[in-house]
Design a protein around this motif. Structure first.
Motif, mmCIF file in Angstrom:
data_model
loop_
_atom_site.group_PDB
_atom_site.id
_atom_site.type_symbol
_atom_site.label_atom_id
_atom_site.label_comp_id
_atom_site.label_asym_id
_atom_site.label_seq_id
_atom_site.Cartn_x
_atom_site.Cartn_y
_atom_site.Cartn_z
ATOM 1 N N ALA A 7 125.564 -58.080 104.179
ATOM 2 C CA ALA A 7 125.354 -58.246 105.618
ATOM 3 C C ALA A 7 123.878 -58.045 105.978
ATOM 4 O O ALA A 7 123.312 -58.810 106.770
ATOM 5 C CB ALA A 7 126.240 -57.269 106.382
ATOM 6 N N TYR A 8 123.243 -57.033 105.374
ATOM 7 C CA TYR A 8 121.831 -56.784 105.656
ATOM 8 C C TYR A 8 120.933 -57.882 105.090
ATOM 9 O O TYR A 8 119.880 -58.201 105.659
ATOM 10 C CB TYR A 8 121.417 -55.418 105.106
ATOM 11 N N ILE A 9 121.330 -58.483 103.952
ATOM 12 C CA ILE A 9 120.555 -59.624 103.425
ATOM 13 C C ILE A 9 120.554 -60.758 104.441
ATOM 14 O O ILE A 9 119.521 -61.362 104.734
ATOM 15 C CB ILE A 9 121.141 -60.107 102.082
ATOM 16 N N LYS A 62 117.072 -52.153 103.822
ATOM 17 C CA LYS A 62 118.417 -51.573 103.902
ATOM 18 C C LYS A 62 119.359 -52.220 102.894
ATOM 19 O O LYS A 62 120.215 -51.554 102.314
ATOM 20 C CB LYS A 62 118.973 -51.738 105.322
ATOM 21 N N ALA A 63 119.194 -53.532 102.704
ATOM 22 C CA ALA A 63 120.034 -54.210 101.706
ATOM 23 C C ALA A 63 119.799 -53.610 100.328
ATOM 24 O O ALA A 63 120.740 -53.307 99.583
ATOM 25 C CB ALA A 63 119.737 -55.711 101.697
ATOM 26 N N ALA A 115 118.215 -59.101 92.843
ATOM 27 C CA ALA A 115 117.294 -60.219 92.648
ATOM 28 C C ALA A 115 117.156 -61.025 93.933
ATOM 29 O O ALA A 115 116.053 -61.449 94.301
ATOM 30 C CB ALA A 115 117.784 -61.103 91.496
ATOM 31 N N ASN A 116 118.274 -61.264 94.622
ATOM 32 C CA ASN A 116 118.227 -62.007 95.886
ATOM 33 C C ASN A 116 117.419 -61.259 96.945
ATOM 34 O O ASN A 116 116.711 -61.881 97.743
ATOM 35 C CB ASN A 116 119.639 -62.271 96.391
ATOM 36 N N VAL A 117 117.524 -59.930 96.950
ATOM 37 C CA VAL A 117 116.736 -59.139 97.896
ATOM 38 C C VAL A 117 115.247 -59.371 97.657
ATOM 39 O O VAL A 117 114.468 -59.646 98.571
ATOM 40 C CB VAL A 117 117.076 -57.642 97.774
ATOM 41 N N TYR A 118 114.813 -59.252 96.388
ATOM 42 C CA TYR A 118 113.399 -59.453 96.058
ATOM 43 C C TYR A 118 112.970 -60.901 96.311
ATOM 44 O O TYR A 118 111.892 -61.166 96.824
ATOM 45 C CB TYR A 118 113.157 -59.093 94.597
#
Length: 565
Positions: free
Chosen positions: A154-156, A163-164, A191-194
């Protein structure tokens, strides 16, 4: 990259174990006290995880529910059944009607969090999930890990990456070292966050680690998503050759999932056919018994009713003759269906035995290479397995199309189409593949109007182009030409510089246009793909011919009914 893998854990198994047990006990208590058949069936379908039936019966139960306990319970299981079936608006309507009583508050928050996440209402999802985590009293790491995962997702989507990352790291601490599936998913999440923050140096190693772990794991969906991620990463890095390789892997795993489901549907269809045949035999036997009874009763009447008996017998005979004619026709249809089924099973059992054994042997070798940490041998064994899997996937596609055509389930809609854009669309799909193999495709596409079924014609073109690529000896050329042959015929020509076809096999291939299912001889070594091509072209009122010379290549000509421009 905008590719997110949304991993939402469902309540059907060990999740919410204590609460689920409470719901089952509550349902059993309601069933026992009310002795209501609708109530009892709803809880029984919920226990057996038959959510379509549970949804229907819990809806009926809500119409007659009188107590708050009954309303909360049936809103809960109907809302969950609707969620499983992806009826998110209905699920939300049911869940919002559940009271905030102690026994249902956490279940309600859990369902709301998952429903809002699927509806892309991320603020509401975050509020529900965080409240659930704050109030959680269960010592269930698996459930908590799943909820932290959903909170991170949700945060992504809200692009609040700090937060994610925080919640994904918390999830990571709850994953056992032996849980490869969860580790791969967690690495993809981080990895998606970065990657969404353009931190490629941190993201790409995690994508690569997830891909390597997925290759060693048996989950096909996981292989599909990790290879797709790598394809996107390499494309963005302008490493197109590597991107094509990963994308082909993604397509292969995606096709494996689709073909697995299709083969299962074909097997279930065969089971139903066998049951129908048995029921037909029983019906024929019952009819014989009825006829014997009628004849016996007629003889008892005696001579006084002889004329009446003869008239009745004549009427009965006409009806029986009509039924026998119907039964004979059904038997002939069943014989054709059985011959088709036998042929398909022959293809699957004969043509799949060798690649399946090869894949099994290669997996054993791969296991030994992994134990020996021989990376070169691991790569070779993996590449060999991929090649065998691609071939097997192509065979399964042909089996699927053949079975759908033979059972009249392949949609066949003949309309007027322009040849040039249709052929260009098929050739576009092969551009990257042939370039990677150093094969050049030339096209000379004159426009012509034909009356044909577009999708079946595409299946034929893909099969013929696949064969041209497959039997190309290294680099080479494929030339595709379209045009008008006469006032009534248009043509498609596919000419390659491959290895060619021996004369004896060429005769058998050209003879396929006159074969029916009961005349096909598997021992002659004719592939299902060419039989499928001849069948579909014949159904389009066209002809398919092959000209070839060993060492010089093959020319294939398709003639189709044309429409004057």
């Amino acid at each position: 990259m905008t590719k997110y893998y949304i991993y939402i854990l469902l309540v059907t198994t060990s999740v919410f174990s204590q609460k689920t047990n409470y719901l089952l006990k509550t349902g059993d208590s309601i069933c026992l006290e009310s002795r209501n058949e609708v109530f009892c069936k709803a809880i029984d379908f919920y226990r057996k995880q038959k959510y379509d039936s549970c949804y229907a019966y819990s809806n009926r139960a809500l119409m007659i529910a009188s107590t708050n306990e009954e309303k909360d319970f049936f809103n809960c299981i109907q809302g969950y059944s609707a969620f499983i079936n992806k009826f998110y608006k209905k699920a939300l309507s049911n869940v919002l009607k559940i009271s905030n009583r102690k026994n249902y508050s956490q279940v309600k928050l859990y369902l709301l969090g998952n429903i809002y996440l699927n509806q892309q209402k991320y603020d509401e999802a975050i509020e529900s999930i965080e409240t659930w985590i704050f109030n959680d009293k269960l010592d269930d790491k698996f459930l908590k890990k799943a909820m932290l995962h959903n909170l991170g997702l949700a945060y992504i989507h809200k692009k609040e990456y700090i937060k994610a990352k925080e919640h994904f790291n918390k999830e990571f601490t709850l994953i056992p070292l032996k849980d490869t599936l969860a580790l791969v998913r967690a690495k993809m999440d981080l990895a998606n966050v970065y990657y969404n923050q353009y931190l490629d140096n941190e993201a790409i190693p995690l994508f690569e680690e997830a891909y390597i772990l997925a290759k060693l794991f048996s989950d096909i969906e996981l292989k599909q998503y990790t290879s797709q991620n790598m394809a996107v990463v390499e494309r963005n890095r302008k490493r197109y050759k590597e991107s094509v390789g990963y994308y082909r892997e993604f397509i292969k795993w995606k096709d494996s999932i689709n073909n697995r489901d299709r083969i299962w549907e074909l097997t279930e269809r065969d089971k139903k056919l066998a049951v129908a045949q048995k029921q037909q035999e029983i019906a024929v036997q019952d009819e014989k018994i009825k006829r014997q009874k009628v004849q016996r009763d007629g003889l008892i009447i005696g001579s006084s009713g002889l004329l009446l008996f003869i008239g009745f017998l004549g009427l009965f005979y006409r009806k029986l003759k009509k039924k026998n004619k119907l039964i004979t026709q059904q038997k002939e249809d069943l014989n054709v269906a059985n011959k088709t089924k036998d042929y398909l099973f022959s293809v699957v059992s004969h043509d799949l035995r060798s690649p399946i054994n090869t894949i099994r042997y290669q997996h054993e070798e791969l296991k030994n290479h992994i134990d020996n940490k021989d990376l070169v041998a691991i790569k070779e064994a993996t590449n060999a397995a991929i090649a065998v899997t691609n071939s097997t996937s192509h065979l399964l596609n042909n089996v699927l199309h053949w079975s759908l055509e033979q059972s009249n389930q392949l949609v066949f809609d003949q309309k007027e189409y322009a040849l040039r854009p249709m052929v260009q669309h098929v050739l576009h799909d092969y551009t990257i593949l042939v370039e990677a193999k150093s094969i050049r495709i030339e096209s000379n596409l004159e426009n012509a109007l034909v009356k044909a079924d577009k999708e079946s014609l595409k299946i034929v073109l893909r099969n013929l182009l696949d064969n041209a690529v497959k039997y190309m000896n290294g680099a080479g050329e494929i030339k595709v030409t379209t045009g008008v042959k006469s006032e009534t015929e248009a043509f498609i020509s596919i000419e390659d510089t491959g290895v060619g076809i021996p004369k004896d096999r060429l005769v058998k291939i050209n003879a396929l246009k006159d074969l029916s299912i009961d005349k096909i001889d598997r021992s002659e070594g004719v592939g299902l793909g060419l039989i499928l091509c001849q069948t579909l072209i014949k159904k389009n009122n066209g002809t398919l011919t092959f000209d070839s010379e060993v060492g010089k290549g093959t020319k294939i000509t398709i003639l189709l009914p044309s429409i004057p421009v």
